[in-house]
Every structure is written in structure tokens, then in C-alpha cells.
Design a protein around this motif. Sequence first.
Motif, PDB file in Angstrom:
ATOM      1  N   SER A 148      -1.117   0.584  -5.319  1.00  0.00           N
ATOM      2  CA  SER A 148      -1.861   1.059  -5.923  1.00  0.00           C
ATOM      3  C   SER A 148      -3.189   0.617  -6.746  1.00  0.00           C
ATOM      4  CB  SER A 148      -2.327   2.891  -6.315  1.00  0.00           C
ATOM      5  OG  SER A 148      -1.538   2.983  -6.648  1.00  0.00           O
ATOM      6  N   SER A 149      -3.681   0.970  -7.823  1.00  0.00           N
ATOM      7  CA  SER A 149      -4.380  -0.128  -9.141  1.00  0.00           C
ATOM      8  C   SER A 149      -2.749   0.314 -10.324  1.00  0.00           C
ATOM      9  CB  SER A 149      -5.433   0.304  -9.248  1.00  0.00           C
ATOM     10  OG  SER A 149      -6.632   0.193  -8.331  1.00  0.00           O
TER      11      SER A 149
ATOM     12  N   THR B 245      -2.642  -8.508  -9.264  1.00  0.00           N
ATOM     13  CA  THR B 245      -3.675  -7.910  -8.916  1.00  0.00           C
ATOM     14  C   THR B 245      -3.717  -8.897  -7.593  1.00  0.00           C
ATOM     15  OG1 THR B 245      -4.991  -7.743 -11.020  1.00  0.00           O
ATOM     16  CG2 THR B 245      -5.982  -7.683  -8.828  1.00  0.00           C
TER      17      THR B 245
ATOM     18  N   GLU C 204      -2.047 -10.893 -15.219  1.00  0.00           N
ATOM     19  CA  GLU C 204      -2.984  -9.561 -15.025  1.00  0.00           C
ATOM     20  C   GLU C 204      -3.321  -9.994 -13.949  1.00  0.00           C
ATOM     21  OE1 GLU C 204      -3.060 -10.477 -17.742  1.00  0.00           O
ATOM     22  OE2 GLU C 204      -2.455  -9.009 -19.242  1.00  0.00           O
TER      23      GLU C 204
ATOM     24  N   HIS D  34       0.271   0.460  -9.405  1.00  0.00           N
ATOM     25  CA  HIS D  34       1.181  -0.185  -9.435  1.00  0.00           C
ATOM     26  C   HIS D  34       1.354  -1.289 -10.002  1.00  0.00           C
ATOM     27  CE1 HIS D  34       2.057   2.612  -5.479  1.00  0.00           C
ATOM     28  NE2 HIS D  34       3.638   1.904  -6.010  1.00  0.00           N
ATOM     29  N   VAL D  35      -0.054  -1.576  -9.905  1.00  0.00           N
ATOM     30  CA  VAL D  35      -0.613  -3.162 -10.966  1.00  0.00           C
ATOM     31  C   VAL D  35      -0.613  -3.270 -12.161  1.00  0.00           C
ATOM     32  CG1 VAL D  35      -2.025  -4.941 -10.784  1.00  0.00           C
ATOM     33  CG2 VAL D  35      -2.398  -3.966  -8.636  1.00  0.00           C
ATOM     34  N   ILE D  36      -0.762  -1.684 -12.529  1.00  0.00           N
ATOM     35  CA  ILE D  36      -0.676  -1.512 -14.115  1.00  0.00           C
ATOM     36  C   ILE D  36       0.730  -1.946 -14.773  1.00  0.00           C
ATOM     37  CG2 ILE D  36      -1.508  -0.079 -15.591  1.00  0.00           C
ATOM     38  CD1 ILE D  36      -4.349   0.677 -14.282  1.00  0.00           C
TER      39      ILE D  36
ATOM     40  N   ARG E  32      -1.702  -5.571   0.173  1.00  0.00           N
ATOM     41  CA  ARG E  32      -2.386  -4.899   1.497  1.00  0.00           C
ATOM     42  C   ARG E  32      -3.266  -5.008   2.437  1.00  0.00           C
ATOM     43  NH1 ARG E  32      -5.820  -4.227  -3.821  1.00  0.00           N
ATOM     44  NH2 ARG E  32      -4.210  -2.718  -5.233  1.00  0.00           N
TER      45      ARG E  32
ATOM     46  N   ALA F 160      -1.340  -7.492  -4.960  1.00  0.00           N
ATOM     47  CA  ALA F 160      -1.734  -6.341  -4.488  1.00  0.00           C
ATOM     48  C   ALA F 160      -2.655  -6.911  -2.864  1.00  0.00           C
ATOM     49  CB  ALA F 160      -1.910  -5.631  -5.596  1.00  0.00           C
TER      50      ALA F 160
END
Length: 744
Positions: free
Chosen positions: A287-288, A273, A269, A290-292, A280, A276
Amino acid sequence: MSAVSVLGVRHHGPGSARSLRRELERLRPDVILVEGPPEADALVALAPGLEPPVALLAHVPGAPAKAAFWPFAQFSPEWQAILYGAAAGVPVRFCDLPAAHSLADEETDESEGGEAGDGLRADPIGALAAAAGHDDPERWWEDVVEHRGDTPFEVIAEAMAAVREGHVPVGREARREAYMRRTLRAAIKEGFGVVAVVCGAWHVPALAGPLPPAAADNALLRGMPKVKAELTWVPWTYGRLASWSGYGAGIASPGWYHHLFTVPDRPVERWLTEAAAVLREEGLPVSSAHVIESVRLAATLAGLRGRPLAGLGEVTEAARAVLCEGDDLAVELIQRRMVVGDRLGHVSDGTPMVPLQRDLREQQRRLRIRPEALDRELDLDLRRPLDLERSHLLHRLRLLEVGWGTPGQARGKGTFRESWTLRWLPEHDLALIEHAALGTTVAAAAARRCRDLAGAPSSALADLTALVEACLLADLPEALPGVLAALSAKAALDTDVTHLMAALPAMVRAHRYGDVRGTSAEGLAVIVRSMLDRICVGLPVAVTGLDDDAAAGLLKHVDAVHAAVALLTEPPAASGSASAGAEGEGVVRGRWLGTLRGMADRQDLHGLVEGRLTRLLLDAGELADADDRMSRAMSRGQTPVRAAAWVEGFLSGGGLLLVHDPRLLGLVDTWLTALPADQFTDVLPLLRRTFGGFAGPERRAIGERVSAAGGTGDTGAATEPDVDERRAAGAVATVLSIIGRDRG
């Protein structure tokens, strides 16, 4: 009786490092023996003040080819053993073959230390993975060791014993293990109660259990070659750790292993993160959500493949599909920034260094340019004192063969700008150490290096002129007189005009640098004029009887000298003095152009040379009959091949001349269209090469003019019609009406 625990690890394995630290805390040993050169025992105390990745550097003074590195990362088990010993007050000793022997051993890979050279050793991890039915040794090791919370050292020892069954070590491997046993016996003899040995898992069977008689090991080690070796700590990089390792266990993903070691809680995780965040920073929308989704995908892939935890392969595929949306460039960014990483280690001021290293470190701080592991662009404005000092430092280091900075094409106009690409490599420290005898500062060492190079009997004229240029770029006025004297002596004895022509451009640039940088270049002008005089005398002889290759080679020198003369006669931009320019316009330029004019009127020149000289004189405003000369060169009395060579030489300065001079374009067009088919085939390769060197817009403009002329040779008038379409519209309508056709 001593209790000996042999802890087999994988070099640079984060799981092994974490488990080893816990095992040492459980064992509480009285001494720790670590695989590495024993000459470095005195350097262990410095380890807590270092910032990994770092490496032990062993080198033979005066022999730069004989050097070895033993790198350590934060996730290296050996490094964690050293840190544990320092924190617990437990002595740490290295137990591998001394560097004095390994650097003298011809079997050793001289670029790295550790297990390099053990070419006969099997791949133990590959053997265990194959026995377990896995075709990917790296993935198997991650699943059974790196992703586990604990490494079973007993199981690893048992597995390695099975792999080594029937294996008889020979050569360097046998000597290394014999020395490890010797060190272990010495620790036991000293009375240490609990002895911990940290070594590569492959060596565990050779050290565990009853040791063989010492006499056999002593016999194996007797008479080994030996050299004088010096050791110190140097910064290392993750990029270098990824490309090769001193333990024969290079890893392709040091950034990933660093993450696994430092982030044991929810590593997948946190990794995605961070990925990402990297995307950026480059302006990519992540976005969040995308990470999830990428975390879920990585976990799903790991489950489908029967893995206890998503590995680098799974998180990379998840990042590619979700975060990067299939963009390979974005995946490459994550690979470069995270999987490998740009981490550069740091050594403390108390680390043994030669004065040259310390001086460089001080200048890096003062000039505010810190060494970094990845490429960094540095644009310098030499009118600023800080940037000028930075330029001097980088050029001095290049003289010392320290390629920290690579010069590039400067942005913008003006000779006061420089552009550099900076990248620090561990080998640069070795170069500094090897040049330490030249001086205690970078400036002094570079000046001594220049004097040594100038005094070398093998130095060619072009080498000496480049050295003069380097002296001025590096601001080494104390070295310049000796280099100039050597250059003057060499130029006086060199009878090959091409050598003089090859050397002159660098001399002229050096003269200009002396003006622009505010550096004294006294004596350069006299040598430049003397060289140019000898070129003007020798060139008419050198152009006689040339074949195609020789003519092309000579013209490169002619073009270079012509450009140098133009630079020499240009008034210096920084000094504001036009005296040098006035002298050049009256004497230097006239002498050179007079030489070209005298040769251009000869009848025995190679067509390529004659055409190029004609073009140079035309561009310099020295010819009014260029079209007549072209007509004669392409007349029926000349062979098509020679005419094509003349055209090639004439047009090698660019195609804009044909765009703006319809008369010359018409001559070329008429000559070309009048050639018979067989002769056209003969000259086509030459013409194709000539026109292929033009810029695209130039070729298009020439083609449009020829097309508009309709092959008549009148390429000027056809491009500018005299008809006014608006005024002619009425007449056109009347004519169409008379002949019975509607204009629409």
C-alpha cells in the motif's frame, strides 16, 4: 596557447556524468578528447541515434578470441561528453590506445577493452576511502561524489595526484597514457583553443600540467604489435554491465545508477514507489502506507550512518523490512528487476553491420520476436506457419553458435511443440560478425556452416547424425544431401557398433522431424535401415566378455536404439501415412527383436545385460517364460552378485512390473530373504541402486505388498483378503462372548 582541462571521472558514475555535462557547458570547449579507441572516431556521429546501453565492439576478422567491448550507459560520463559534442557541434575524438594495438597486446584481457590488463594499478577509490577512514570504497564515493550536486574536478585531480605519488606506470598502462598525451599534443598543435579531456580519474596526473617530452612517449610507443581491427556499435545490457565493464570499473547496480541519473529530484521516494509497483505486479499487497514508512526508514538509517542521502544499502534494507516484510524472494525480485535491470540497448539502422546482422534484424521484426536482456519463455506450435518459421530461425542461429534461444522441455504432448528460453547477449553480435563470410542471410550462412562441418575430417559419426537432425530442424534442404553423403560414407567405414548405436537415435528423430515438420527427409530411411542392419550383426559380438562398467555403458546404447526402433515403426502423426509403420512392424521391429531374443538365450552374457534383454522382450510381448528365466537367474547355481546384476538389469525399466505381477515380486522376495547375511551384504549396494531408481509411489506399493505377504513369498493373495467383515461381524461377536471378552 591552448587551454587544457583534464576532467577526471569515475566510469559509469551518474554523479560524475551530471557534473561533467555542466562543466562542459561552462567550458564550451573547441574539441573533446574521450578515453576510448581512436578507430571509433568515425562512429561518434551515430551516437545520438543510439539507445544506451551500447558498446563499441572491436574485433579482429577471423580471430573471434581477439575482441574487446567499451560499454556506455546513459549515466556514463563519456557518453554524456559524446552527446554534448554532437549537440554543440564540437568534434569528439577518442584518445586511448588504438584497438589495433590493444588487441595485439598479450597483456590485454581479450574479453573486454578499456583498462583491463592494468593489474599493477592500485585501487584509487579504495586508497582515498581508506585515507578518509572509510572501509567501504563504494559507499564513500557515493557520499562524496555521486550524492553531491557538483563534482569538484580540481579536488579529484589533487587527490589522485596524492594517490599516485611515487607510482611509475609500466607496461600497457604506460603505453596507454603515452598515447593519450600524443593525442592531446596533436589537438593542441591543430590550434584548438579550449581542449577538454575526459578520462578516468586515475589518469589525470599523467595528462594535467606540463607534458613530458614527446620523444619519450614516441619511444615507448615505437614497435608496438598491430593487428587489423574493425569497430562498430552493438547493443549492451545492464546485466552485462553489472558483471564486468570495459573500464575495469564494473558496477553491481546499473539500474540504481540509471535511476540516480534520470531522477535527480526525490530519488529515494521515487525508487521505493517503483519498487512497490513491481511487487504489486507480482500480486503482493503493498500500500501507499508501506511506501511512506519505507521512505522514513531509509532516511532514518542514512541519518544514523552519517550519510548525506540514503544509498542503495539503506533503500534495500527499508524495502526488505517494510515493502517485502522480510521475504528474501521479494527482495531478490527488486534486485533483479530494478537494481540490475533488464534494459537492452538499441543501435540504429545506419550503424555499420554485416549483412548477416541486418538479415537477422529484419527477421526479428517480421517474426515479431524482439531481443530482450532477460529470459523470455517462447512456446511454439509447429503446425502454425509463424511458429514454424520462428523455430527454423532459432535452430539456424544455433548452428551459427548464436545461442539466443535455448531449447527446453515442450509443454503438452506431441512432436509438433517446442519450448525455448530466449535471452540476447552482446556476444551474439560478435558471433554473427565472425560468421559473416558464410553468407549474407541466416539461412545461407547456416547451410554453409553445415556443409563445412560435414566436410571436416575430424567429424565423428555421432556428430554427423546430430548435424542431419540440425539440418532438418533448421529447414536447410540445400545442405542435407551433402551431410547425408558424408554420413553414409562415415557409417560404411565405422566398425565400432557402439558408434552406430550412438548415432542411430538422432537419425531416427531426424526421420520423424521430416514427417512432422513437413520437411523432406528423402534418403534418411535407407541410411537408417542400413545402420540398423549393421547394429543387428555387430551387437551379438559386442556383448561378449563385458565387465560391469562396459555392460552398463552398452545397455545405455541398447535402450536408446530400442526406443528409436519404436519411434521408427510408429506411423507418422503429421503425414497420416501408415506405410512406413507397416513396413517397420513387419521388418524393422522384427529384425531388432529377433536380435535381442537370440542374445537373451545365450549363457555367456553379463547378468546385467541378460536381465535387461529379458525385460525388453517381456515388455514387447515376446516372452511368455519371464518368471522361469528369473527363477533360473536367481537359483542356487548362480552367484548372488550375478543374480543381483540380473535383477538390476531386469528392473531398470521401472518398478510397476513388480507392483502388478505378484509372481515376479514373490520370486525376488523369496530369493532375497533366503540369502545368508554375508551374501546379502554383498548384493545390497546393487539392489539399493536398483530400487532407488524407482519412483516414490512405486517403492511404497512394492513395500506394502511385501509387508502384507509377511515375507512368505505369497505376495499376491495376502493383499486381497477373502473375508467379508460385515458378514463376519456376527460370528466375531459370538466368539468373543463365548471366551468371555466384551467386543468393546
